[in-house]
Design an enzyme around this catalytic site. Structure first.
Site, PDB file in Angstrom:
ATOM      1  N   ASP A 119      16.832  33.786  17.165  1.00 31.20           N
ATOM      2  CA  ASP A 119      17.903  34.781  17.254  1.00 31.20           C
ATOM      3  C   ASP A 119      17.358  36.203  17.071  1.00 31.20           C
ATOM      4  O   ASP A 119      16.637  36.481  16.098  1.00 31.20           O
ATOM      5  CB  ASP A 119      18.941  34.463  16.158  1.00 31.20           C
ATOM      6  CG  ASP A 119      20.224  35.260  16.330  1.00 31.20           C
ATOM      7  OD1 ASP A 119      20.150  36.505  16.393  1.00 31.20           O
ATOM      8  OD2 ASP A 119      21.298  34.635  16.401  1.00 31.20           O
ATOM      9  N   ARG A 145      18.604  38.816  16.081  1.00 35.17           N
ATOM     10  CA  ARG A 145      19.062  39.572  14.901  1.00 35.17           C
ATOM     11  C   ARG A 145      18.294  39.186  13.638  1.00 35.17           C
ATOM     12  O   ARG A 145      18.304  39.904  12.646  1.00 35.17           O
ATOM     13  CB  ARG A 145      20.561  39.312  14.658  1.00 35.17           C
ATOM     14  CG  ARG A 145      21.442  39.712  15.815  1.00 35.17           C
ATOM     15  CD  ARG A 145      22.826  39.090  15.703  1.00 35.17           C
ATOM     16  NE  ARG A 145      22.778  37.630  15.779  1.00 35.17           N
ATOM     17  CZ  ARG A 145      23.836  36.833  15.670  1.00 35.17           C
ATOM     18  NH1 ARG A 145      25.031  37.360  15.482  1.00 35.17           N
ATOM     19  NH2 ARG A 145      23.704  35.521  15.750  1.00 35.17           N
ATOM     20  N   HIS A 203      20.180  30.649   9.456  1.00 34.36           N
ATOM     21  CA  HIS A 203      21.058  31.805   9.275  1.00 34.36           C
ATOM     22  C   HIS A 203      22.478  31.450   9.674  1.00 34.36           C
ATOM     23  O   HIS A 203      22.703  30.658  10.594  1.00 34.36           O
ATOM     24  CB  HIS A 203      20.566  33.005  10.102  1.00 34.36           C
ATOM     25  CG  HIS A 203      20.676  32.815  11.585  1.00 34.36           C
ATOM     26  ND1 HIS A 203      21.687  33.382  12.333  1.00 34.36           N
ATOM     27  CD2 HIS A 203      19.936  32.095  12.456  1.00 34.36           C
ATOM     28  CE1 HIS A 203      21.540  33.033  13.601  1.00 34.36           C
ATOM     29  NE2 HIS A 203      20.488  32.247  13.709  1.00 34.36           N
TER      30      HIS A 203
HETATM   31 CO    CO Z   1      20.085  30.852  15.184  1.00 28.78          CO
END
Ligand code: CO
Length: 208
Positions: free
Chosen positions: A43, A45, A97
Site C-alpha cells: 500500500d 500510504r 495496517h
Molecule cells: Co494493505
C-alpha cells in the site's frame, strides 16, 4: 505524480544529503547492516521506513499485497533466508495496517482473477478464526480484527521456516507482529508471545 518531478526531487535530495555530509553516499556504498527485516503491505500510504523513522541501511524491506508470508512465494522465502543467514537481522517484523485493501477484498464474495490464489490465503485466515470473527457484528471492527489476525498468522508462517526456527531457538532473532493505524499514524504492537506460538507449532511444523 509527474515523472520529471521525480528526477528533480532526486536532485534536491542528493544536494541536501551532500550538504549535510559530503561522504553520505560514499558511506552508503560501503554496505548495509540492517538489524530489522520489515515485511509489510505494498500500500502506497504505508511507507515502511518513514513510519519507523528509519534511515537508509537500517531496515531490510519486503512488501506485497496484505503483507503475506507464503511458503510458495520464492521471493519472500529468499528475503527471509538472506536477512537471517547473511544480514543476521535481530528482528523480523510483520506489519499490517487497518484499511488494507487486500484484506478487505478477501472478505468479499467476488472473482478477482489472477489475485484469487493470493486472496485465498487471507480467506484461509478468516476460516481459521471464523468463530471469533463471526461474533463481531460491526463490519469495521471485524475488518480491523482480520487485519490483526492476518499479521499473527503471517508471523506464524515466518516461524514455520527452518531458517527462522533455527535462529529463533538460538535467540538470534525475535519476531514481532505490529499493525499500523492509518487513522492515527501510530504503530501498535500486538504483543504476540512467540514462545507459546512455537510450542504449539512444533508438533506439526518442527524442522531440524
Ligand atoms: Co494493505
Amino acid at each position: 505524480m509527474n515523472i520529471e518531478k521525480i528526477f528533480e526531487n532526486n536532485r534536491v535530495w542528493v544536494q541536501n544529503k551532500l550538504s549535510g555530509d559530503k561522504h553520505y553516499f560514499d558511506n552508503l556504498a560501503k554496505g548495509q547492516n540492517p538489524e530489522v527485516l520489515y515485511i509489510g503491505c505494498s500500500d502506497s500510504r504505508v511507507t515502511a521506513e518513514k513510519l519507523m523513522g528509519a534511515k537508509p541501511g537500517e531496515v531490510f524491506v519486503y512488501r506485497n499485497i496484505a503483507n503475506m508470508v507464503s511458503s510458495l512465494d520464492f521471493s519472500a522465502m529468499s528475503v527471509i533466508q538472506y536477512a537471517v543467514e547473511q544480514l543476521k537481522v535481530k528482528h523480523i517484523v510483520v506489519v499490517g495496517h487497518y484499511q488494507c485493501g487486500g484484506v478487505h477484498a478477501a472478505m468479499k464474495s467476488k472473482d478477482y482473477g489472477l489475485l484469487n490464489p493470493w486472496f485465498r490465503t487471507i480467506r484461509d485466515v478468516y476460516r481459521h478464526y471464523e468463530a471469533e470473527l463471526d461474533i463481531i457484528s460491526d463490519d469495521k471492527s471485524k475488518y480491523d480484527r482480520l487485519v490483526e489476525l492476518n499479521v499473527k498468522e503471517q508471523c506464524i508462517n515466518v516461524l514455520k521456516t527452518s531458517i527462522v526456527q533455527k535462529a529463533y531457538r538460538k535467540k538470534e532473532v525475535k519476531i514481532h507482529g505490529w499493525v499500523w493505524d492509518i487513522h492515527t499514524g501510530r504503530l501498535i504492537d500486538l504483543k504476540i508471545n512467540f514462545d507459546d506460538v512455537l510450542n504449539h507449532l512444533m508438533k506439526v511444523y518442527h524442522l531440524d
